[in-house]
Design a protein around this motif. Structure first.
Motif, PDB file in Angstrom:
ATOM      1  N   TYR A   1      25.188  24.191  35.603  1.00  0.00           N
ATOM      2  CA  TYR A   1      24.172  23.696  36.543  1.00  0.00           C
ATOM      3  C   TYR A   1      23.605  24.832  37.389  1.00  0.00           C
ATOM      4  O   TYR A   1      24.350  25.674  37.907  1.00  0.00           O
TER       5      TYR A   1
ATOM      6  N   LEU B   1      24.667  19.216  27.531  1.00  0.00           N
ATOM      7  CA  LEU B   1      24.102  17.878  27.690  1.00  0.00           C
ATOM      8  C   LEU B   1      24.857  16.885  26.824  1.00  0.00           C
ATOM      9  O   LEU B   1      25.240  17.197  25.696  1.00  0.00           O
TER      10      LEU B   1
ATOM     11  N   ALA C   1      17.665  17.857  31.079  1.00  0.00           N
ATOM     12  CA  ALA C   1      18.394  18.890  31.818  1.00  0.00           C
ATOM     13  C   ALA C   1      18.388  18.612  33.318  1.00  0.00           C
ATOM     14  O   ALA C   1      19.367  18.874  34.021  1.00  0.00           O
TER      15      ALA C   1
ATOM     16  N   ALA D   1      18.729  21.912  37.434  1.00  0.00           N
ATOM     17  CA  ALA D   1      18.788  21.613  36.010  1.00  0.00           C
ATOM     18  C   ALA D   1      20.049  22.195  35.378  1.00  0.00           C
ATOM     19  O   ALA D   1      20.639  23.161  35.875  1.00  0.00           O
ATOM     20  N   VAL D   2      20.436  21.611  34.274  1.00  0.00           N
ATOM     21  CA  VAL D   2      21.514  22.137  33.443  1.00  0.00           C
ATOM     22  C   VAL D   2      20.904  23.188  32.523  1.00  0.00           C
ATOM     23  O   VAL D   2      19.966  22.907  31.772  1.00  0.00           O
ATOM     24  N   THR D   3      21.411  24.394  32.581  1.00  0.00           N
ATOM     25  CA  THR D   3      20.767  25.515  31.885  1.00  0.00           C
ATOM     26  C   THR D   3      21.195  25.671  30.431  1.00  0.00           C
ATOM     27  O   THR D   3      20.522  26.359  29.664  1.00  0.00           O
ATOM     28  N   ASP D   4      22.291  25.065  30.044  1.00  0.00           N
ATOM     29  CA  ASP D   4      22.782  25.181  28.676  1.00  0.00           C
ATOM     30  C   ASP D   4      22.652  23.824  27.989  1.00  0.00           C
ATOM     31  O   ASP D   4      23.353  22.873  28.339  1.00  0.00           O
ATOM     32  N   SER D   5      21.766  23.725  27.020  1.00  0.00           N
ATOM     33  CA  SER D   5      21.532  22.445  26.345  1.00  0.00           C
ATOM     34  C   SER D   5      22.775  21.936  25.634  1.00  0.00           C
ATOM     35  O   SER D   5      22.908  20.731  25.397  1.00  0.00           O
TER      36      SER D   5
END
Length: 230
Positions: A96, A109, A6, A102-106
């Protein structure tokens, strides 16, 4: 210790969006394009930001052997295919968090569209690098250089090529200067302008950066004073 995915992809999204997809023109690259003018030319660059093609240089005359931030690939790789990174970057930025980086929604990715495995940006970091997209330009450049092998004057203008990846631009420029009779090298570099001793009469070291060189070329030069001979 590797970064969590993330955080890693949060970094890549912001970095690539700024470096590769910023729509603003780059004045330095546009000045370089103006300097070249109508002269027959090629660009070989270790940069992966497409700034040459984005600022007026013909894309089919730009060789980028280190890759392009505009593409991504399977890390394995399971396929020689690469994919456009713009939709990926947009998806990552939508999830983001600038406070954490970090990227908050997996679900945002990335995964390989072919095998579902991990992916990476399509730049040369190891033997898994997929270079199929860039090889044709390298072959066209070699054909162009082969036509200059006899009596065609060739100026190699090298800008800022140091020793991080000397095998990409710096050493090939020296090799060409040695082996093409009418080739000359101008090495513009504020930290490492030195040229090999055997090229001293065919290579010019310029201890400056590209911006200062262009400024000097643009500066007005006083007319020479006449010499009066009694």
């Amino acid at each position: 210790m590797p970064l969590p995915p993330a955080v890693l992809w949060g970094y890549w999204a912001v970095h690539i969006d700024d470096i590769r997809y910023d729509p603003a023109p780059n004045p330095l690259y546009q000045r370089l394009r103006g300097l070249v003018g109508d002269m027959d030319h090629w660009v070989m660059t270790s940069n992966v930001d497409a700034l040459f093609a984005r600022n007026g240089f013909a894309p089919d005359r730009v060789f980028t052997p280190q890759g392009d931030y505009g593409r991504y690939q399977c890390t394995t790789p399971c396929t020689p295919e690469t994919w456009d990174s713009r939709p990926l970057v947009e998806r990552l930025l939508a999830a983001y968090d600038p406070a954490t980086g970090a990227v908050t929604d997996s679900r945002a990715l990335p995964h390989c569209p072919n095998c579902g495995g991990e992916v990476e940006i399509n730049v040369r970091v190891g033997p898994e690098f997929i270079d199929a997209l860039y090889r044709p330009a390298g072959a066209r450049l070699q054909e162009w250089l082969s036509a200059s092998a006899s009596d065609t004057r060739l100026l190699i203008l090298e800008l800022g090529a140091g020793f991080n990846t000397p095998g990409v631009v710096r050493w090939p420029g020296e090799h060409l200067t040695r082996h093409l009779p009418c080739a000359r090298l101008i090495r513009v570099n504020p930290a490492h302008p030195e040229v090999p001793a055997d090229l001293a009469d065919r290579a010019l070291p310029v201890p400056a950066d590209a911006q200062h060189l262009l400024d000097a070329l643009d500066a007005p030069h006083p007319a020479p004073k006449p010499t009066v001979t009694p």
